[in-house]
Enzyme design. Structure first.
Site, PDB file in Angstrom:
ATOM      1  N   ASN A  62     -19.376 -30.014  39.824  1.00 50.73           N
ATOM      2  CA  ASN A  62     -20.190 -30.358  38.772  1.00 50.73           C
ATOM      3  C   ASN A  62     -20.500 -31.799  38.594  1.00 50.73           C
ATOM      4  O   ASN A  62     -19.693 -33.169  39.227  1.00 50.73           O
ATOM      5  CB  ASN A  62     -19.603 -30.450  37.231  1.00 50.73           C
ATOM      6  CG  ASN A  62     -18.426 -31.195  36.980  1.00 50.73           C
ATOM      7  OD1 ASN A  62     -17.019 -30.482  37.238  1.00 50.73           O
ATOM      8  ND2 ASN A  62     -18.117 -31.479  35.805  1.00 50.73           N
ATOM      9  N   GLU A  64     -22.423 -34.575  36.558  1.00 44.33           N
ATOM     10  CA  GLU A  64     -23.085 -35.198  35.197  1.00 44.33           C
ATOM     11  C   GLU A  64     -24.108 -36.025  35.562  1.00 44.33           C
ATOM     12  O   GLU A  64     -23.559 -36.439  36.265  1.00 44.33           O
ATOM     13  CB  GLU A  64     -21.933 -35.653  34.081  1.00 44.33           C
ATOM     14  CG  GLU A  64     -21.346 -34.254  33.534  1.00 44.33           C
ATOM     15  CD  GLU A  64     -19.780 -34.789  32.721  1.00 44.33           C
ATOM     16  OE1 GLU A  64     -18.977 -33.210  32.559  1.00 44.33           O
ATOM     17  OE2 GLU A  64     -19.678 -35.523  32.827  1.00 44.33           O
ATOM     18  N   GLU A  75     -20.709 -24.302  40.597  1.00 45.00           N
ATOM     19  CA  GLU A  75     -21.374 -23.009  41.488  1.00 45.00           C
ATOM     20  C   GLU A  75     -22.469 -23.237  40.780  1.00 45.00           C
ATOM     21  O   GLU A  75     -22.359 -22.392  42.228  1.00 45.00           O
ATOM     22  CB  GLU A  75     -20.699 -21.864  40.082  1.00 45.00           C
ATOM     23  CG  GLU A  75     -19.260 -21.503  39.278  1.00 45.00           C
ATOM     24  CD  GLU A  75     -19.069 -22.620  37.686  1.00 45.00           C
ATOM     25  OE1 GLU A  75     -19.174 -23.627  38.135  1.00 45.00           O
ATOM     26  OE2 GLU A  75     -18.538 -22.039  36.772  1.00 45.00           O
ATOM     27  N   CYS A 112     -20.894 -20.848  33.263  1.00 43.27           N
ATOM     28  CA  CYS A 112     -22.315 -20.808  31.898  1.00 43.27           C
ATOM     29  C   CYS A 112     -22.971 -19.513  32.355  1.00 43.27           C
ATOM     30  O   CYS A 112     -22.853 -18.585  33.444  1.00 43.27           O
ATOM     31  CB  CYS A 112     -22.192 -21.835  32.122  1.00 43.27           C
ATOM     32  SG  CYS A 112     -23.956 -22.720  33.454  1.00 43.27           S
TER      33      CYS A 112
END
Length: 160
Positions: A62, A64, A75, A112
């Site tokens: 990830n 941010e 993902e 998500c």
């Protein structure tokens, strides 16, 4: 007259002893890349490892951004890289690991909504399910045999 629509979803728990050698490699990759995540705001690290039909094993984490919500999930990062660089190679399985920075326990993280829809896109492209494997705090893998198990009422068709 009202009609009730029900869908059954099913996930499988795979204890470490039941993992294939390939699963062990992918879990190791997801854990390794997770530690390198750019997560200065949440301190929540996520790693994803992807196996393609051509044998390529890819990983991403990830990323941010102070301007929420423009960060990128692990993902989607690994799937985007795969489709940009290996557009004809079908994704077979994706392994996800997550934890708080400096934490000693993994968190069970399912993709998500955006990631689920992205996985669905590539399942549609290749007309084949992608196995989604999520590392649990107990060290097991929680496995969905295709995104339908995590997103039963997914958006598939602009014409339906």
């Amino acid at each position: 007259m009202q009609e009730k629509i029900e869908m059954k979803v099913s996930l499988t728990v795979y204890p470490t002893a039941d993992w294939s050698e390939e699963d062990r490699v992918l879990v190791g990759m997801a854990k390794e890349i997770m530690e390198k995540a750019h997560a200065p705001y949440s301190d929540f690290l996520v790693g994803a490892a992807l196996l393609l039909e051509n044998g390529e094993k890819l990983m991403a984490n990830n990323q941010e951004n102070v301007s929420f919500p423009v960060g990128v999930c692990a993902e989607r990062a690994v799937l985007s890289y795969a489709m940009a660089n290996f557009p004809m190679s079908k994704p077979l399985k994706i392994v996800i690991s997550a934890k708080k920075r400096n934490g000693n326990k993994f968190a069970t993280v399912t993709p998500c909504g955006l990631c689920r829809q992205t996985i669905n896109e590539y399942e549609n492209k290749f007309q084949a399910p992608i196995q989604v494997m999520m590392l649990t705090p107990e060290g097991n893998l929680l496995v969905a045999d295709g995104i339908e198990q995590l997103l039963p009422f997914r958006f598939n068709d602009l014409n339906s």
